[in-house]
Scaffold this motif. Structure first.
Motif, PDB file in Angstrom:
ATOM      1  N   ILE A   1       0.851  -1.185   0.000  1.00 10.72           N
ATOM      2  CA  ILE A   1       0.000   0.000   0.000  1.00 10.72           C
ATOM      3  C   ILE A   1       0.888   1.236   0.000  1.00 10.72           C
ATOM      4  CG2 ILE A   1      -1.787   1.286   1.219  1.00 10.72           C
ATOM      5  CD1 ILE A   1      -2.686  -1.350   2.476  1.00 10.72           C
ATOM      6  N   LEU A   2       0.655   2.122  -0.966  1.00 11.47           N
ATOM      7  CA  LEU A   2       1.366   3.392  -1.052  1.00 11.47           C
ATOM      8  C   LEU A   2       0.388   4.512  -0.722  1.00 11.47           C
ATOM      9  CD1 LEU A   2       3.184   2.809  -4.476  1.00 11.47           C
ATOM     10  CD2 LEU A   2       3.945   2.128  -2.184  1.00 11.47           C
ATOM     11  N   LEU A   3       0.708   5.287   0.287  1.00 13.22           N
ATOM     12  CA  LEU A   3      -0.116   6.418   0.706  1.00 13.22           C
ATOM     13  C   LEU A   3       0.495   7.669   0.091  1.00 13.22           C
ATOM     14  CD1 LEU A   3      -2.600   6.927   2.458  1.00 13.22           C
ATOM     15  CD2 LEU A   3      -1.097   7.215   4.410  1.00 13.22           C
ATOM     16  N   VAL A   4      -0.149   8.191  -0.957  1.00 15.08           N
ATOM     17  CA  VAL A   4       0.502   9.131  -1.871  1.00 15.08           C
ATOM     18  C   VAL A   4      -0.209  10.482  -1.878  1.00 15.08           C
ATOM     19  CG1 VAL A   4       1.043   9.540  -4.303  1.00 15.08           C
ATOM     20  CG2 VAL A   4       1.369   7.271  -3.333  1.00 15.08           C
ATOM     21  N   GLY A   5       0.582  11.573  -1.871  1.00 15.03           N
ATOM     22  CA  GLY A   5       0.038  12.915  -2.008  1.00 15.03           C
ATOM     23  C   GLY A   5       0.092  13.376  -3.450  1.00 15.03           C
TER      24      GLY A   5
ATOM     25  N   LEU B   1       2.966  19.559 -10.725  1.00 24.40           N
ATOM     26  CA  LEU B   1       3.451  19.599  -9.350  1.00 24.40           C
ATOM     27  C   LEU B   1       3.483  18.224  -8.698  1.00 24.40           C
ATOM     28  CD1 LEU B   1       1.767  22.870  -8.057  1.00 24.40           C
ATOM     29  CD2 LEU B   1       4.045  22.542  -8.986  1.00 24.40           C
ATOM     30  N   LEU B   2       3.187  17.175  -9.454  1.00 20.17           N
ATOM     31  CA  LEU B   2       3.364  15.822  -8.915  1.00 20.17           C
ATOM     32  C   LEU B   2       4.848  15.551  -8.701  1.00 20.17           C
ATOM     33  CD1 LEU B   2       0.952  13.716 -11.165  1.00 20.17           C
ATOM     34  CD2 LEU B   2       0.563  14.444  -8.818  1.00 20.17           C
ATOM     35  N   THR B   3       5.170  14.898  -7.608  1.00 22.97           N
ATOM     36  CA  THR B   3       6.558  14.483  -7.420  1.00 22.97           C
ATOM     37  C   THR B   3       6.862  13.309  -8.354  1.00 22.97           C
ATOM     38  OG1 THR B   3       6.010  12.885  -5.690  1.00 22.97           O
ATOM     39  CG2 THR B   3       6.433  15.169  -4.995  1.00 22.97           C
ATOM     40  N   ILE B   4       8.150  13.060  -8.584  1.00 22.91           N
ATOM     41  CA  ILE B   4       8.544  11.929  -9.426  1.00 22.91           C
ATOM     42  C   ILE B   4       8.029  10.632  -8.824  1.00 22.91           C
ATOM     43  CG2 ILE B   4      10.516  10.626 -10.290  1.00 22.91           C
ATOM     44  CD1 ILE B   4      12.046  13.248 -10.474  1.00 22.91           C
TER      45      ILE B   4
ATOM     46  N   GLN C   1      -5.336  14.348  -1.866  1.00 21.38           N
ATOM     47  CA  GLN C   1      -5.082  15.711  -2.314  1.00 21.38           C
ATOM     48  C   GLN C   1      -3.990  16.347  -1.471  1.00 21.38           C
ATOM     49  OE1 GLN C   1      -6.292  17.299  -4.824  1.00 21.38           O
ATOM     50  NE2 GLN C   1      -6.372  19.480  -4.456  1.00 21.38           N
ATOM     51  N   GLY C   2      -3.118  17.149  -2.091  1.00 22.54           N
ATOM     52  CA  GLY C   2      -2.086  17.870  -1.345  1.00 22.54           C
ATOM     53  C   GLY C   2      -1.054  16.927  -0.767  1.00 22.54           C
ATOM     54  N   ASP C   3      -0.721  17.131   0.504  1.00 17.77           N
ATOM     55  CA  ASP C   3       0.181  16.243   1.228  1.00 17.77           C
ATOM     56  C   ASP C   3      -0.662  15.377   2.153  1.00 17.77           C
ATOM     57  OD1 ASP C   3       3.332  16.004   2.143  1.00 17.77           O
ATOM     58  OD2 ASP C   3       1.921  15.573   3.759  1.00 17.77           O
ATOM     59  N   PRO C   4      -0.434  14.073   2.170  1.00 17.91           N
ATOM     60  CA  PRO C   4      -1.334  13.191   2.928  1.00 17.91           C
ATOM     61  C   PRO C   4      -1.326  13.422   4.435  1.00 17.91           C
ATOM     62  CG  PRO C   4       0.540  11.969   2.057  1.00 17.91           C
ATOM     63  CD  PRO C   4       0.582  13.317   1.423  1.00 17.91           C
ATOM     64  N   VAL C   5      -0.237  14.012   4.980  1.00 18.16           N
ATOM     65  CA  VAL C   5      -0.180  14.185   6.429  1.00 18.16           C
ATOM     66  C   VAL C   5      -0.590  15.579   6.873  1.00 18.16           C
ATOM     67  CG1 VAL C   5       1.608  12.422   6.655  1.00 18.16           C
ATOM     68  CG2 VAL C   5       2.275  14.815   6.418  1.00 18.16           C
ATOM     69  N   VAL C   6      -0.978  16.451   5.927  1.00 19.13           N
ATOM     70  CA  VAL C   6      -1.473  17.779   6.288  1.00 19.13           C
ATOM     71  C   VAL C   6      -2.999  17.748   6.180  1.00 19.13           C
ATOM     72  CG1 VAL C   6      -1.408  20.250   5.795  1.00 19.13           C
ATOM     73  CG2 VAL C   6       0.636  18.863   5.448  1.00 19.13           C
TER      74      VAL C   6
ATOM     75  N   PRO D   1       5.257  11.865   0.251  1.00 18.64           N
ATOM     76  CA  PRO D   1       4.798  13.252   0.446  1.00 18.64           C
ATOM     77  C   PRO D   1       4.348  13.884  -0.860  1.00 18.64           C
ATOM     78  CG  PRO D   1       6.940  12.877   1.492  1.00 18.64           C
ATOM     79  CD  PRO D   1       6.670  11.690   0.620  1.00 18.64           C
ATOM     80  N   GLY D   2       3.508  14.896  -0.719  1.00 20.67           N
ATOM     81  CA  GLY D   2       3.064  15.692  -1.865  1.00 20.67           C
ATOM     82  C   GLY D   2       3.237  17.164  -1.564  1.00 20.67           C
ATOM     83  N   VAL D   3       3.199  17.988  -2.598  1.00 16.90           N
ATOM     84  CA  VAL D   3       3.258  19.435  -2.400  1.00 16.90           C
ATOM     85  C   VAL D   3       1.962  19.877  -1.736  1.00 16.90           C
ATOM     86  CG1 VAL D   3       3.417  21.667  -3.549  1.00 16.90           C
ATOM     87  CG2 VAL D   3       4.742  19.731  -4.410  1.00 16.90           C
TER      88      VAL D   3
END
Length: 644
Positions: A341-345, A353-356, A425-430, A452-454
């Motif tokens: 399981i990948l928890l992705v922002g 603005l997606l990370t690599i 959406q955004g960063d998963p931990v915010v 993490p995500g932006v």
């Protein structure tokens, strides 16, 4: 214009264009022209032969014989010579015809284009003022080509979308108008807008219409069974998707997943869910909905429906690896594929603005994507067609139930050896509830990888031209939420001149947020009786605040759809922002709020002496920033982003 009758006076190519637009709107068309069928352009002749339009010879309507004086007239093909109209006779006959034909709802006059010199006006241009006079006397709206002063309405250039699965015309129609200032430009804008939209728009419209009908059928079943009264849902009509409520995320009481719904609650939930599906699901997915899937959506049963019947994909053959590729999983010695399981922002919304790591997770590694509803289509479109996509069934009041559904679906798929991407959406931990999911997955034997995500908390203000920190204006910033659990009041930090306050998920509760900041209930618009103007009243809801109250002239920005092409930024002050937001009509989730002097720091020539100059000049500062208005609205993002 649907099922109305349009009278078109003229037989030229412009009349053919007017006829086409009217027929596209399912109107009946009557062509009135001197000479009848022989005076029509080729397109109108064809439509008349096919029975699409009715043709009347104006001369035959005349109560008296037409004048013998005539001049040559061009009858489109260039083969006919028609008599010059007699104004008195023609207007009298038209007036009599309109009196005998009350079904005529609109009149269009063509042949008035200003190509001829003013000293030799066309016959139609001579008749036009008289035609307009009798139409207005009979309260029939009239349009005269190229004479805006004589027009009660203007034509728009239109496109009718078709359902690609059936080839039938859908109810979705796109129209563009320049209000008489640039017809060809309007046509170009319409073409480019249609080209930019998914081809499945027509199919999505048909499926949403079917979904709405199913929801209403279930409602009528409850009424027929006596388990619900019509009056019981009357107060909740605003939950329907086609009412004037500005946001589909209006706060509602939370629904406990361990409680049974009654018929009224189920009906209200279905109304909200139709609106949510229309607002957030990708167009291509809507177009592919089947009736069993629609019924599963409306049932509210626990567990995600088999979204869109996409088969779980087997892992594709590995692409040739670049030395820059990010490996999300170390090689495993076991030949059996291990589920993960990948928890992705996904960032604020713009695909650039997606990370690599996020891009690789979506395009190379995912077997199943479980997406939050606010992730935009531009990101979801990157997911390969063979990958199953499910979108959270979240609507206000059902957040906990939808969260449980997504976590259970992730565990079930991971146990089958699939790679599950939980896309947020955004960063998963915010404020993304990532912590709950990490603990849940861990308790079921899966350690998720958090990518993490932006965060939109920082990116959206940047797209809006607002720095969260700025020397001389803002030295610190605080990120908080406008949503609290179990109906508690919003609690926000107090005022500090050098601090920027970033509030996520608070737009739907703006009055409560502003009340907490000001320390008193703000003025908010309240709709009067249906069809009447709104009146401003004092809100009775205000949250709590830790610290000093904010001055009423404190700048505030509401950023909607941050980083997306349809981004909208409303800037105002705390005193006026509630009325300002209501004036914009429908909201554009997701949205966030920025409060503080940083909002105006980079506007125009900039204002970076807020901390040096003190509070004495704030009123002048705000007036200069807003240009003497109470609020301003900025649409779109910087053009440079289209190349990235």
């Amino acid at each position: 214009m649907q099922k109305r009758t349009v009278l078109i006076i003229g037989g030229d190519t412009l009349a053919a264009s007017r006829a086409h637009a009217s027929l596209e709107a399912d109107a009946s068309v009557i062509i009135l022209v001197h000479g009848g069928l022989h005076a029509l352009c080729e397109e109108l002749k064809y439509r008349a032969e096919q029975g699409q339009v009715t043709v009347l010879d104006w001369t035959e309507l005349s109560p008296t014989t037409h004048s013998t004086e005539s001049t040559p007239g061009d009858c489109s093909p260039g083969t006919e010579t028609m008599p010059e109209p007699n104004v008195e006779r023609d207007i009298a006959s038209l007036d009599a015809y309109l009196a005998d034909t009350p079904s005529v709802s609109f009149v269009c006059v063509t042949g008035t284009l200003s190509a001829s010199p003013p000293s030799y006006p066309s016959p139609a241009r001579t008749l036009a003022p008289y035609i307009v006079r009798i139409c207005r006397a009979r309260r029939i709206p009239v349009n005269v080509a190229d004479v805006p002063a004589l027009c009660d309405f203007s034509f728009i250039t239109t496109h009718r979308f078709v359902d690609p699965s059936t080839g039938a015309k859908s109810s979705m129609q796109l129209g563009v108008t320049a209000n008489g200032e640039g017809c060809r430009l309007a046509a170009r804008v319409r073409r480019e807008a249609v080209a930019a939209l998914p081809r499945e728009v027509g199919g999505a419209t048909a499926r949403i219409g079917q979904l709405r009908r199913l929801a209403r059928e279930l409602e009528l079943e409850h009424i027929g069974e006596g388990t619900m009264d019509v009056e019981e849902i009357g107060g909740e009509e605003e939950d329907a998707e086609d009412t004037s409520i500005g946001t589909p995320n209006r706060p509602v009481p939370m629904r406990r997943i361990d409680c049974t719904e009654d018929a009224v609650e189920a009906t209200r939930r279905r109304m909200r869910w139709v609106a949510q599906v229309s607002e957030y699901w990708p167009i291509s997915r809507l177009s592919a909905l089947t009736e069993p899937e629609m019924r599963a959506v409306l049932s509210g049963s626990i567990g995600l429906p088999g979204s869109f019947n996409v088969e779980a994909a087997q892992p594709c053959a590995a692409d040739s690896q670049s030395r820059h590729d990010l490996q999300l999983t170390p090689p495993t010695p076991s030949s059996k594929k291990q589920g993960r399981i990948l928890l992705v922002g996904s960032g604020p919304g713009h695909p650039s603005l997606l990370t690599i790591a996020t891009h690789a997770a979506l395009t190379k590694h995912a077997d199943l994507v479980l997406s939050d509803k606010l992730v935009p289509s531009a990101v979801l479109d990157l997911i390969p067609q063979h990958v199953e996509l499910r979108i959270a069934r979240k609507f206000p009041g059902n957040a906990d139930g939808a969260q449980t559904e997504m976590m259970e679906a992730a565990i079930e798929a991971a146990k089958r050896g699939l790679t599950v991407v939980r896309l947020k959406q955004g960063d998963p931990v915010v404020y993304g509830r990532a912590g709950e999911e990490v603990l849940y997955f861990r308790s079921h034997g899966f350690e998720p990888l958090v990518v993490p995500g932006v965060s939109s908390a920082l990116a959206a203000p940047t797209f809006a031209g607002i720095p969260v920190t700025q020397r001389g204006v803002a030295e610190t910033f605080v990120v908080c939420t406008g949503v609290v659990r179990q109906g508690k009041e919003v609690r926000l930090p107090g005022y500090e001149r050098s601090r920027t306050l970033l509030i996520l998920m608070g737009v739907a509760r703006l009055a409560e947020v502003v009340g907490a900041l000001l320390g008193y209930s703000p003025v908010v618009p309240e709709p009067s009786l249906k069809g009447s103007d709104s009146t401003n009243v004092t809100s009775t809801r205000k949250g709590r605040r830790d610290g000093s109250p904010y001055p009423p002239n404190t700048p505030i920005a509401i950023i909607e759809r941050g980083s997306m092409p349809d981004q909208r930024v409303l800037v105002s002050t705390l005193a006026d922002v509630c009325v300002a937001l209501e004036s914009l009509g429908a909201q554009r989730p997701p949205g966030m709020i920025v409060v503080g002097w940083a909002v105006l720091a980079l506007h125009g020539r900039g204002d970076v002496r807020v901390l040096d100059e003190g509070e004495e000049g704030d009123e002048r500062r705000v007036r200069r920033w807003l240009g003497g208005q109470k609020w301003n609205v900025w649409e779109g993002i910087a053009e440079g982003w289209t190349a990235l």
